[in-house]
Design a protein around this motif. Structure first.
Motif, PDB file in Angstrom:
ATOM      1  N   PRO A   1      16.781  54.759  41.329  1.00  0.00           N
ATOM      2  CA  PRO A   1      17.724  53.958  42.222  1.00  0.00           C
ATOM      3  C   PRO A   1      18.474  52.842  41.245  1.00  0.00           C
ATOM      4  N   ALA A   2      19.504  52.602  41.599  1.00  0.00           N
ATOM      5  CA  ALA A   2      20.391  51.487  40.832  1.00  0.00           C
ATOM      6  C   ALA A   2      21.251  50.846  41.500  1.00  0.00           C
ATOM      7  N   THR A   3      21.454  49.695  41.375  1.00  0.00           N
ATOM      8  CA  THR A   3      22.505  48.706  41.935  1.00  0.00           C
ATOM      9  C   THR A   3      23.543  48.261  40.902  1.00  0.00           C
ATOM     10  N   PHE A   4      25.021  48.487  41.578  1.00  0.00           N
ATOM     11  CA  PHE A   4      26.130  48.305  40.689  1.00  0.00           C
ATOM     12  C   PHE A   4      27.089  47.200  41.252  1.00  0.00           C
ATOM     13  N   PHE A   5      27.016  46.154  40.309  1.00  0.00           N
ATOM     14  CA  PHE A   5      27.610  44.809  40.900  1.00  0.00           C
ATOM     15  C   PHE A   5      28.986  45.239  40.392  1.00  0.00           C
ATOM     16  N   ALA A   6      29.999  45.367  41.263  1.00  0.00           N
ATOM     17  CA  ALA A   6      31.201  45.819  40.772  1.00  0.00           C
ATOM     18  C   ALA A   6      32.547  44.751  41.238  1.00  0.00           C
ATOM     19  N   ASN A   7      33.347  44.572  40.458  1.00  0.00           N
ATOM     20  CA  ASN A   7      34.654  43.811  40.735  1.00  0.00           C
ATOM     21  C   ASN A   7      35.612  44.884  41.291  1.00  0.00           C
ATOM     22  N   THR A   8      36.575  44.312  41.916  1.00  0.00           N
ATOM     23  CA  THR A   8      37.532  45.301  42.632  1.00  0.00           C
ATOM     24  C   THR A   8      39.057  45.054  42.182  1.00  0.00           C
ATOM     25  N   SER A   9      39.254  43.798  41.789  1.00  0.00           N
ATOM     26  CA  SER A   9      40.711  43.517  41.200  1.00  0.00           C
ATOM     27  C   SER A   9      41.661  44.695  40.673  1.00  0.00           C
TER      28      SER A   9
ATOM     29  N   LYS B   1      43.603  47.102  42.719  1.00  0.00           N
ATOM     30  CA  LYS B   1      44.915  46.478  43.287  1.00  0.00           C
ATOM     31  C   LYS B   1      45.881  46.473  42.036  1.00  0.00           C
ATOM     32  N   ASP B   2      45.505  45.995  40.904  1.00  0.00           N
ATOM     33  CA  ASP B   2      46.321  45.633  40.019  1.00  0.00           C
ATOM     34  C   ASP B   2      46.357  46.494  38.641  1.00  0.00           C
ATOM     35  N   GLY B   3      45.431  47.342  38.731  1.00  0.00           N
ATOM     36  CA  GLY B   3      45.100  48.306  37.433  1.00  0.00           C
ATOM     37  C   GLY B   3      44.720  47.573  36.158  1.00  0.00           C
ATOM     38  N   LYS B   4      44.602  46.121  36.148  1.00  0.00           N
ATOM     39  CA  LYS B   4      44.382  45.360  35.057  1.00  0.00           C
ATOM     40  C   LYS B   4      43.115  45.285  34.651  1.00  0.00           C
ATOM     41  N   LEU B   5      42.537  44.627  33.580  1.00  0.00           N
ATOM     42  CA  LEU B   5      41.140  44.728  32.928  1.00  0.00           C
ATOM     43  C   LEU B   5      40.813  43.222  33.671  1.00  0.00           C
ATOM     44  N   LEU B   6      39.319  43.199  33.662  1.00  0.00           N
ATOM     45  CA  LEU B   6      38.847  41.683  34.154  1.00  0.00           C
ATOM     46  C   LEU B   6      39.023  41.019  32.809  1.00  0.00           C
ATOM     47  N   TRP B   7      39.439  39.537  33.059  1.00  0.00           N
ATOM     48  CA  TRP B   7      39.678  38.732  31.990  1.00  0.00           C
ATOM     49  C   TRP B   7      38.911  38.945  30.788  1.00  0.00           C
TER      50      TRP B   7
ATOM     51  N   LEU C   1      35.441  50.603  38.313  1.00  0.00           N
ATOM     52  CA  LEU C   1      34.894  51.794  39.038  1.00  0.00           C
ATOM     53  C   LEU C   1      36.007  52.205  39.572  1.00  0.00           C
ATOM     54  N   THR C   2      36.364  53.614  39.571  1.00  0.00           N
ATOM     55  CA  THR C   2      37.323  54.180  40.185  1.00  0.00           C
ATOM     56  C   THR C   2      36.989  54.254  41.962  1.00  0.00           C
ATOM     57  N   GLU C   3      38.020  54.488  42.607  1.00  0.00           N
ATOM     58  CA  GLU C   3      37.854  54.712  44.051  1.00  0.00           C
ATOM     59  C   GLU C   3      36.734  55.954  44.374  1.00  0.00           C
ATOM     60  N   LYS C   4      37.176  56.833  43.525  1.00  0.00           N
ATOM     61  CA  LYS C   4      36.132  58.097  43.810  1.00  0.00           C
ATOM     62  C   LYS C   4      34.786  57.768  43.476  1.00  0.00           C
TER      63      LYS C   4
ATOM     64  N   HIS D   1      36.021  39.535  43.384  1.00  0.00           N
ATOM     65  CA  HIS D   1      37.247  40.478  43.067  1.00  0.00           C
ATOM     66  C   HIS D   1      37.670  40.299  41.734  1.00  0.00           C
ATOM     67  N   HIS D   2      37.888  39.157  41.142  1.00  0.00           N
ATOM     68  CA  HIS D   2      38.368  38.881  39.754  1.00  0.00           C
ATOM     69  C   HIS D   2      37.414  38.573  38.609  1.00  0.00           C
TER      70      HIS D   2
END
Ligand SMILES: [Zn+2]
Length: 292
Positions: free
Chosen positions: A88-96, A99-105, A177-180, A198-199
């Motif tokens: 088992p594993a937990t993925f702490f994922a961001n989501t911005s 919406k914008d296709g950009k990398l996290l800062w 992560l992709t939507e898929k 989100h960001h």
């Protein structure tokens, strides 16, 4: 012990490659997982938290696996290793990026400083060379520091990325992560999501309204796309406070992971984690037996 991983790299990267520190390739990661399988019990984060909070003797041999800022390439590399062992594993994922296709800062800074798209960059009159390992590391460290003290790390990073854009291929390797993949995690019996905003701002630098917005939007998107509840949260950069814990609770989370616990009297919302930043199996074992 809750283990905290970040980026995992393909085996095609040479062993001594750096990316904000020593890189962990998928073969190094698989070796660490094989060691865990022999000597530890891997629990879902939910079960681990109960064992840990009850201070049961079982907690000494219990491990939960977490991945922060989970990138699409990292997920595609670790997913087969974890699935093979039914870990088992937990993925702490961001989501911005959805919406914008950009990398996290800060993943932009990782990619800018370590992917060799530019041999030097000039930021506000300061020249950074990006040729040797040391130069790249120095530039990365300083940019992260400047972003932190600017008070708005996201705006600081966006101004630089407008001047020094990266190729679509590099961006894809560092994107979340992709939507898929979110749907795959949602339908998996072994995998869970965790909220991570989100960001990925430093929450301690935001107003309470902004904190809530960042936390809620991320949770909403992961639940909407993944189709299962997101009950755990991890503070971006490990930065939190009592008022932030209150907001995380109000947003509907049942527990949260810190990096180092600040011991503010809320153990369920300050679960400590151990960051894994080296491919070395020896260093890994020392961390597991809590040798600093
Ligand atoms: Zn993070």
């Amino acid at each position: 012990m809750i283990l905290e991983y970040h980026l995992i790299f393909p085996d095609s990267h040479p062993r001594d490659t750096w990316n904000a520190g020593n890189i962990i390739r998928v073969k190094d990661f698989a070796r660490q997982m094989r060691y865990l399988k022999k000597h530890y019990q891997i629990l879902p984060l939910d079960d681990y938290a109960e064992v840990f909070l009850s201070q049961s003797p079982q907690s000494k041999r219990a491990i939960a696996l977490t991945f922060d800022d989970c990138g699409q390439r990292t997920f595609s590399l670790v997913e087969p290793v974890l699935s093979q062992e039914h870990f088992p594993a937990t993925f702490f994922a961001n989501t911005s990026h959805l919406k914008d296709g950009k990398l996290l800062w800060f993943t932009y800074f990782n990619a800018l400083c370590f992917e060799k798209s530019y041999s030097s960059i000039n930021i506000k009159g300061r020249e950074y060379l990006l040729q040797t390992k040391q130069q790249c590391f120095h530039a990365w460290q300083d940019l992260i520091h400047q972003a932190q003290i600017s008070g708005d790390a996201i705006a600081y990073s966006e101004a630089i990325s407008a001047k020094y854009p990266l190729s679509a291929e590099i961006i894809e390797n560092y994107l979340g992560l992709t939507e898929k993949q979110i749907k795959n995690i949602g339908s998996s019996a072994h995998f869970a999501f965790g909220g991570h905003t989100h960001h990925h701002p430093y929450l301690t630098q935001l107003s309470p309204e902004k904190q809530q917005e960042e936390i809620i939007e991320n949770k909403r998107l992961l639940e909407q796309i993944g189709g299962k509840p997101v009950r755990y949260f991890a503070y971006p950069g490990g930065k939190y406070s009592l008022p932030i814990i209150d907001i995380v609770k109000a947003c509907g989370f049942s527990a949260a992971c810190a990096e180092k616990s600040l011991n503010l009297g809320e153990p369920r919302f300050e679960l400590p984690r151990t960051g894994i930043y080296s491919p070395s199996l020896i260093k890994f074992i020392l961390k597991l037996i809590r040798v600093p």
